[in-house]
Design a protein around this motif. Structure first.
Motif, PDB file in Angstrom:
ATOM      1  N   ARG A 159      78.376 105.434  36.405  1.00  0.00           N
ATOM      2  CA  ARG A 159      79.440 105.629  37.026  1.00  0.00           C
ATOM      3  C   ARG A 159      79.790 107.173  37.095  1.00  0.00           C
ATOM      4  O   ARG A 159      80.587 107.428  37.754  1.00  0.00           O
ATOM      5  CB  ARG A 159      80.671 104.787  36.457  1.00  0.00           C
ATOM      6  N   THR A 167      88.709 101.013  47.161  1.00  0.00           N
ATOM      7  CA  THR A 167      87.772 100.477  46.155  1.00  0.00           C
ATOM      8  C   THR A 167      88.162  99.344  45.249  1.00  0.00           C
ATOM      9  O   THR A 167      87.317  98.481  45.015  1.00  0.00           O
ATOM     10  CB  THR A 167      87.533 101.905  45.258  1.00  0.00           C
ATOM     11  N   LYS A 225      87.206 101.850  37.602  1.00  0.00           N
ATOM     12  CA  LYS A 225      86.809 102.232  39.124  1.00  0.00           C
ATOM     13  C   LYS A 225      88.107 103.049  39.716  1.00  0.00           C
ATOM     14  O   LYS A 225      87.845 103.808  40.613  1.00  0.00           O
ATOM     15  CB  LYS A 225      86.395 101.236  39.903  1.00  0.00           C
ATOM     16  N   LEU A 247      80.188 101.007  41.823  1.00  0.00           N
ATOM     17  CA  LEU A 247      80.709 101.673  40.574  1.00  0.00           C
ATOM     18  C   LEU A 247      79.342 102.135  39.709  1.00  0.00           C
ATOM     19  O   LEU A 247      79.320 103.274  39.418  1.00  0.00           O
ATOM     20  CB  LEU A 247      81.686 100.862  39.776  1.00  0.00           C
TER      21      LEU A 247
END
Length: 474
Positions: A135, A116, A342, A123
């Motif tokens: 998110r 990621t 994230k 996201l």
């Protein structure tokens, strides 16, 4: 006070410019940069000045030190430019060791973070609609599956979850949203302080809520809460005593009774669980530690808990509860200030997927709690056989591991310990040598012995432990 001798030694010290223009320093500058070499040279020379002032260097010792300036500068550079945050081996037997980073992450979480973080991600992008997304969806869907599906026959209202940066932030956001400028009723026996001087009354002040204490330190009944309810009451708050116990002449209102009282008066009941487990702790012999599902089943409207404790994930503050209340918190401007990035979502999503798949052993915290005393004993015997030497006296004894992280303070897990003494070293000196190894090994010291609990040592680290011990006794 400077003497003639020390003044002469000071005059022998070169200037920073002289040091950095020498061939050895010039080569270092090509690798580390000129400014870094200058800073390192200043540090080395400052250390020499201090040693002269303290009387630690005579003329011969100073000449020797000056002949090795290039090496000293390189060592200073390596120290200054290396990572300060680095891995250690936790041999204390404290599973959720706050000073050592609490819950270690599983392989799936680490891989999901890597994939990621290495590029771009969705996201906050809805891939189906091609528009901006939220998110929250990446983990809320999993929390709904883990919580709502378990509760749907008992509580028809849907359960939502949002994520902030830690449990203190979760408590702050919930209180500010639900009780700003209103009263929150809390038992005097639950006005806790945890590590880092985090106190419930202080967080309540910051949230804008007004504390209303009821009962006594050791006894608080449901009737105490009811008598305190007024038109200014916005919330009933239960705080789990996660890191201490009150025993003896005690009484505490049942959570289900408080839920009934809250519904009667039309106000929410919130519980700060602190650790917050998503699995049955009784399966590993730990009782008296309520989980998130226990709270929700008992009628709690909002539960706050940590991601990096009994959940076994990354540091995060989790707020689970009725969809309408959680939506209000998400709309609070504080939520944006406290939200996570994230990397946390990636680690949390991978951890929750392990729960969905019932793959508990892939979560290191849960796996450590499930290891049997017998399995640890066999590893301890194997390790003891690898480090047999006359200078090291090793005994394998019964002991206890603890969960740590403010969870289950009265519960312990039976284990087997390596109890060691080293010839020529005190237990504190022995422990210090282990901390100085690479990687550092953190142990317990009790009754003049160094204790190693392999419950919190990953099996692949046994070789490093044996090598460190071998290096110390040679």
């Amino acid at each position: 006070m400077k003497t003639a001798a020390t003044s002469e030694l000071f005059r022998k010290l070169p200037s920073v410019d002289d040091v950095t223009s020498a061939p050895g320093a010039t080569l270092l500058a090509a690798s580390y940069g000129h400014d870094s070499v200058v800073d390192a040279a200043r540090s080395v020379l400052a250390r020499l000045r201090q040693e002269i002032t303290s009387g630690l260097l005579d003329e011969a010792a100073l000449e020797l030190a000056l002949s090795g300036l290039a090496v000293a500068i390189e060592n200073q550079l390596l120290h200054a430019l290396s990572y300060s945050l680095r891995p250690v081996i936790n041999a204390t037997g404290v599973i959720l060791h706050t000073n050592l980073g609490r819950a270690p992450l599983g392989e799936a979480a680490l891989e999901h973070i890597r994939e990621t973080a290495a590029g771009y991600s969705n996201l906050e992008f809805d891939l189906a609609g091609g528009e901006r997304g939220k998110r929250d969806v990446h983990v809320d869907r999993l929390f709904r599956r883990l919580l709502h599906e378990e509760l749907k026959t008992e509580r028809p209202a849907s359960v939502s979850t949002i994520v902030v940066n830690n449990n203190a932030a979760a408590v702050l956001l919930a209180l500010n949203t639900l009780a700003d400028d209103g009263e929150v009723i809390v038992s005097r026996g639950e006005l806790v302080e945890i590590g880092g001087s985090f106190r419930i009354p202080d967080v309540m002040v910051k949230s804008g809520a007004i504390l209303r204490e009821v009962g006594t330190t050791n006894r608080t009944r449901t009737a105490d809460y009811e008598r305190a309810i007024t038109e200014r009451t916005r919330l009933l708050l239960r705080v789990h005593r996660s890191n201490f116990e009150i025993t003896g002449f005690t009484e505490q209102a049942l959570t289900a009774e408080l839920a009934t009282l809250a519904r009667k008066h039309g106000i929410p009941l919130m519980e700060d669980l602190g650790s917050g487990a998503l699995f049955d702790l009784r399966s590993v012999g730990i009782s008296g530690e309520p989980g998130v599902l226990d709270s929700l089943r008992n009628g709690v409207d909002v539960v706050t808990y940590s991601g990096d404790k009994l959940l076994g994930g990354p540091q995060a503050g989790l707020i689970s509860g009725g969809a309408e209340l959680v939506t209000r918190m998400r709309s609070n401007s504080l939520f944006r200030a406290l939200r996570v990035d994230k990397l946390i979502y990636a680690a949390l999503e991978a951890t929750l997927l392990a729960y969905v798949r019932h793959d508990h052993d892939s979560i290191p915290t849960l796996r450590m709690m499930r290891i049997t005393k017998e399995a640890i004993g066999k590893r301890a015997e194997a390790l003891a056989a690898r480090i047999a030497t006359p200078k090291l006296r090793v005994e394998i004894i019964d002991g206890e591991s603890i969960v740590g992280g403010g969870a289950a303070p009265s519960s312990a897990l039976p284990t087997r310990l390596l109890a060691m003494t080293c010839e020529g070293l005190s237990a504190d000196q022995f422990s210090g040598r282990l901390r100085g190894s690479d990687p550092s090994i953190i142990v317990r010291v009790e009754e003049g012995r160094v204790l190693l609990d392999l419950r919190t040592v990953f099996p692949e680290q046994d070789t490093a432990v044996a090598a460190a011990l071998d290096g110390i006794v040679r």
